[in-house]
Design an enzyme around this catalytic site. Structure first.
Site, short mmCIF file in Angstrom:
data_model
loop_
_atom_site.label_atom_id
_atom_site.label_comp_id
_atom_site.label_asym_id
_atom_site.label_seq_id
_atom_site.Cartn_x
_atom_site.Cartn_y
_atom_site.Cartn_z
N ARG A 15 37.58 27.46 31.57
CA ARG A 15 37.85 28.11 30.46
C ARG A 15 38.78 26.98 29.86
O ARG A 15 39.40 26.14 30.52
CB ARG A 15 38.45 29.27 30.60
CG ARG A 15 37.50 30.46 30.96
CD ARG A 15 38.03 31.77 31.46
NE ARG A 15 38.59 31.68 32.84
CZ ARG A 15 39.41 32.77 33.37
NH1 ARG A 15 39.41 33.95 32.87
NH2 ARG A 15 40.07 32.65 34.42
N LYS A 75 45.03 30.06 32.88
CA LYS A 75 45.40 30.30 34.39
C LYS A 75 46.92 29.94 34.43
O LYS A 75 47.50 29.31 33.83
CB LYS A 75 44.53 29.72 35.41
CG LYS A 75 43.08 30.49 35.58
CD LYS A 75 43.20 31.89 35.75
CE LYS A 75 43.79 32.30 37.00
NZ LYS A 75 43.94 33.62 37.24
N TYR A 94 48.13 33.49 31.49
CA TYR A 94 48.18 34.42 32.60
C TYR A 94 49.16 33.90 33.58
O TYR A 94 49.21 32.76 33.81
CB TYR A 94 46.84 34.57 33.32
CG TYR A 94 45.85 35.55 32.45
CD1 TYR A 94 46.19 36.97 32.02
CD2 TYR A 94 44.65 34.99 31.81
CE1 TYR A 94 45.23 37.60 31.19
CE2 TYR A 94 43.78 35.57 30.97
CZ TYR A 94 44.15 36.92 30.83
OH TYR A 94 43.13 37.76 30.24
N HIS A 96 50.69 36.47 36.49
CA HIS A 96 50.45 37.28 37.69
C HIS A 96 51.62 36.89 38.73
O HIS A 96 51.30 36.47 39.86
CB HIS A 96 49.04 37.01 38.39
CG HIS A 96 48.00 37.41 37.56
ND1 HIS A 96 47.85 38.76 37.11
CD2 HIS A 96 47.07 36.62 36.76
CE1 HIS A 96 46.68 38.70 36.14
NE2 HIS A 96 46.20 37.51 36.23
N GLU A 118 48.82 38.98 30.90
CA GLU A 118 48.57 40.19 31.49
C GLU A 118 49.75 41.74 31.28
O GLU A 118 49.30 42.95 31.71
CB GLU A 118 48.20 40.14 32.93
CG GLU A 118 49.61 39.67 33.93
CD GLU A 118 49.97 38.46 33.56
OE1 GLU A 118 50.93 38.08 34.46
OE2 GLU A 118 49.46 37.56 33.04
N SER A 134 39.34 41.50 32.17
CA SER A 134 38.81 42.77 33.11
C SER A 134 37.58 43.26 32.81
O SER A 134 36.85 43.57 33.81
CB SER A 134 40.09 44.20 33.08
OG SER A 134 41.25 43.58 33.36
N ASP A 198 40.16 57.42 41.24
CA ASP A 198 41.28 56.99 40.51
C ASP A 198 42.36 58.42 40.60
O ASP A 198 41.97 59.58 41.27
CB ASP A 198 40.97 56.87 39.28
CG ASP A 198 41.99 56.43 38.22
OD1 ASP A 198 41.87 55.18 38.02
OD2 ASP A 198 43.02 56.87 37.97
N ARG A 203 41.95 60.45 33.28
CA ARG A 203 40.85 59.20 33.33
C ARG A 203 39.43 59.63 33.96
O ARG A 203 38.43 59.29 33.51
CB ARG A 203 41.45 57.88 33.98
CG ARG A 203 40.68 56.83 34.09
CD ARG A 203 40.40 56.41 32.55
NE ARG A 203 39.14 55.50 32.49
CZ ARG A 203 38.45 55.29 31.25
NH1 ARG A 203 38.64 55.90 30.31
NH2 ARG A 203 37.61 54.28 31.31
N LEU A 240 45.30 48.58 39.49
CA LEU A 240 46.08 47.63 38.76
C LEU A 240 47.78 48.41 38.61
O LEU A 240 47.47 49.48 37.86
CB LEU A 240 45.78 47.15 37.39
CG LEU A 240 46.77 46.39 36.72
CD1 LEU A 240 47.09 45.15 37.01
CD2 LEU A 240 46.02 46.25 35.12
N ILE A 269 42.88 40.72 43.33
CA ILE A 269 43.69 39.78 44.40
C ILE A 269 44.61 39.14 43.42
O ILE A 269 45.57 38.42 43.88
CB ILE A 269 42.38 38.71 44.70
CG1 ILE A 269 42.92 37.96 45.75
CG2 ILE A 269 41.74 38.09 43.62
CD1 ILE A 269 43.30 38.61 47.05
N ASP A 270 44.36 38.92 42.18
CA ASP A 270 45.47 37.95 41.29
C ASP A 270 47.01 38.59 41.44
O ASP A 270 48.05 38.06 41.03
CB ASP A 270 45.20 38.20 39.70
CG ASP A 270 44.24 37.02 39.39
OD1 ASP A 270 44.22 35.85 39.98
OD2 ASP A 270 43.53 37.12 38.34
N VAL A 298 37.95 35.90 44.83
CA VAL A 298 38.27 34.62 43.83
C VAL A 298 39.28 35.42 43.01
O VAL A 298 39.09 36.49 42.19
CB VAL A 298 36.82 34.47 43.24
CG1 VAL A 298 37.05 33.46 42.28
CG2 VAL A 298 35.96 33.88 44.34
N ASN A 300 39.92 33.91 40.17
CA ASN A 300 39.61 33.83 38.75
C ASN A 300 38.04 33.76 38.46
O ASN A 300 37.39 33.33 37.99
CB ASN A 300 40.09 32.32 38.17
CG ASN A 300 39.14 30.99 39.01
OD1 ASN A 300 38.77 31.28 40.16
ND2 ASN A 300 39.06 29.98 38.46
#
Length: 372
Positions: A15, A75, A94, A96, A118, A134, A198, A203, A240, A269-270, A298, A300
């Protein structure tokens, strides 16, 4: 303002912070843009296209950072990039930070003004710059999860949608936000048996109204999570807490109870991950096996579909980048409380409450940072 766009250097990250159309918009507003050589090649944009849009091409990332008043990335900056930042320079990307103490300390030392995609908010309480990625990560999570369930990938050899006379796979999604909803949509489209868990009843109600009997919903309790994880073929972690570390919803003990060859995909995971057994992986080596269960963690995920992701991200970030360039960061943040929520580090101090709480350090409020 002079805006810089370096080439992303995270493993298999293709990206780019600005597409040529965004460069053209910025130059139309009277700004200058420098782009590192080859920055857009991964999504099909060569240097000539950027030059036609009004950018100047420079040879190295060091050239970009040295020239730019604001650096726009995708990133989080890697160690070799953090050392190129300087006091007062704006970094828009981003971050994180809650899951990355080393990066946080590096950005504080740099003295740069660090605005995180974010944690920028909107009038509805959403995260408009996180939402596009997302959406991509949620949809990708089912795609990669289905692949990991294949026998040659080490999975249990289960087809997500089953076939007539054979039960569909059970997919459990932890979190009904943007990522979780997009994961559910794709999983249902593949005819899996899908449950979303959730902690927000409102929601869950919205999801029930949206998908009706196609989707099963459960309120988040330890008992419900434990029972559903035990019976799942594929679990998607999509929890999140804005700016903070992701909650650990699945313990190692729960993972031990899962059927060997089951799959966990941790979209969170971020932010540290929501499975106790999660650890960051890359596109070059995306999975590992823990307690007999395949983990895909992963950091990203959207980078796998870099062109789609870059366009989606630019659609969301460009208005904010324009505001920062047109007004300067202090006035842009003073004028827009939602953009102000994106400020994470300034003047060597942490400016986001959740990040300050994670690391147990004093908070410099965004208002105080703006006033200098």
């Amino acid at each position: 303002m002079l805006i810089g766009v370096p080439k992303e250097i995270k493993t298999h990250e293709y990206r780019v912070g600005l597409i040529p159309g965004s460069v053209r918009e910025l130059t139309h507003h009277g700004h200058q843009v420098v782009v590192e050589k080859g920055a857009g090649l991964g999504i099909g944009f060569d240097d000539a296209v950027y030059e036609k849009a009004g950018a100047r091409i420079v040879s190295t990332a060091a050239d970009v950072f040295a020239a730019a008043e604001m650096v726009v990335k995708v990133k989080e900056p890697q160690p070799s990039e953090i050392v190129l930042l300087r006091p007062g320079q704006v970094l828009f990307t981003y971050l994180h930070l809650a899951a990355d103490k080393a990066q946080t300390e590096g950005l504080m030392t740099s003295g740069a003004v660090c605005i995180a995609y974010e944690t920028v908010t909107d009038q509805r309480g959403g995260l408009p710059l996180l939402a596009p990625m997302s959406e991509v990560a949620g949809r990708m999570s089912i795609q990669v999860g289905a692949h990991c369930l294949e026998k040659e990938q080490g999975g249990a050899g289960i087809l997500l949608g089953g076939v007539p006379g054979v039960a569909a796979a059970k997919v459990v999604i932890l979190g009904g936000g943007v990522a979780g909803t997009n994961a559910a949509r794709v999983a249902m489209g593949m005819e899996a048996y899908v449950t979303v868990i959730d902690k927000s009843l409102s929601r869950l109600y919205e999801l029930d109204m949206q998908f009706a009997s196609q989707l099963h919903t459960l309120f988040a309790t330890v008992e419900n999570i434990e029972r559903e994880v035990l019976n799942a073929d594929l679990v998607i972690g999509a929890a999140l807490v804005p700016g903070a570390a992701a909650p650990k919803l699945v313990t190692r003990a729960m993972v031990k109870t899962m059927r060997p060859g089951s799959v966990l995909v941790d979209i969170s995971i971020d932010q540290g991950g929501c499975f106790e057994t999660s650890r960051p992986t890359t596109h070059a080596n995306p999975t590992y096996v823990e307690e007999g269960v395949i983990h895909y963690c992963v950091t990203n995920i959207p980078g796998a579909v870099a062109r789609t992701s870059t366009f989606a991200l630019n659609n969301a970030t460009l208005p904010f980048a324009l505001a920062l360039a047109d007004k300067g960061w202090r006035k842009a943040l003073a004028d827009d409380a939602h953009l102000r929520a994106g400020l994470n580090v300034a003047g060597g101090r942490i400016t986001h409450p959740a990040v300050a709480q994670v690391f147990g350090v004093p908070l410099l409020t965004a208002d105080e940072a703006i006033k200098g």
